[in-house]
Design a protein around this motif. Structure first.
Motif: not given
Length: 175
Positions: A85-86, A99-101, A107-111
């Motif tokens: 995450s960033i 705050i997850g993956q 929406r595969k990925g991280t916020p």
């Protein structure tokens, strides 16, 4: 150079606390920023100390997570932040936040979270989404969609309400 970067980030984090931060928060932020900015054997030592401190207080925060200056952890327990995450500057994170993956789907990925964001108790933010600047995420909200700047988010599915200065009086002591 690393020393200067460490002190810049660490003092910015501490300035966010109006009074004196709890000792365990001070230690957590110290080990987190040291592990981020150190290299070689020192990095390994600070990663180890961070790991011990995280386990003691139930905070999953990797030194690989990109976090801007002015991180504020309020009521710190049971917080999970994916290491990919960033997070931007002046982020407030409270108890029970995830705050997850997302592992599959569109929406595969991280916020990626912008600047001046307040995340309430037990909020969940998942997937490859972008959250703008000046966003307030209400407690117990589930966020899995892009959020424009200057918004208040609440509920599941998330309801987005535009509001200028959404985090006014929530994100204090900005650096």
């Amino acid at each position: 150079m690393c020393k200067r970067k460490f002190w810049k980030l660490y003092t910015a984090d501490l300035l966010r606390y109006a009074g004196k931060p709890e000792r365990y928060i001070k230690k957590l932020l110290y080990f987190f920023r040291k592990a981020q900015t150190s290299s070689g054997i020192n990095k390994l030592i600070y990663k180890f100390l961070l790991k011990i401190h995280r386990a003691k207080h139930g905070i999953e925060l990797s030194c690989n997570t990109k976090v801007g200056k002015g991180l504020y952890i309020g009521h710190a327990y049971n917080i999970t932040i994916n290491e990919r995450s960033i997070l931007g500057d002046n982020i407030n994170i409270h108890k029970g936040v995830t705050i997850g993956q997302e592992n599959r789907g569109k929406r595969k990925g991280t916020p990626v979270i912008g600047n001046n964001v307040w995340i309430g108790i037990n909020a969940a933010i998942v997937g490859n989404i972008k959250i703008g600047d000046d966003v307030l995420i209400a407690p117990n909200s589930y966020v899995n969609c892009d959020i424009p700047s200057h918004s208040i988010i609440f509920g599941n599915p998330c309801v987005i309400k535009h509001r200028d200065n959404a985090t006014e009086d929530y994100v204090n002591n900005r650096v």
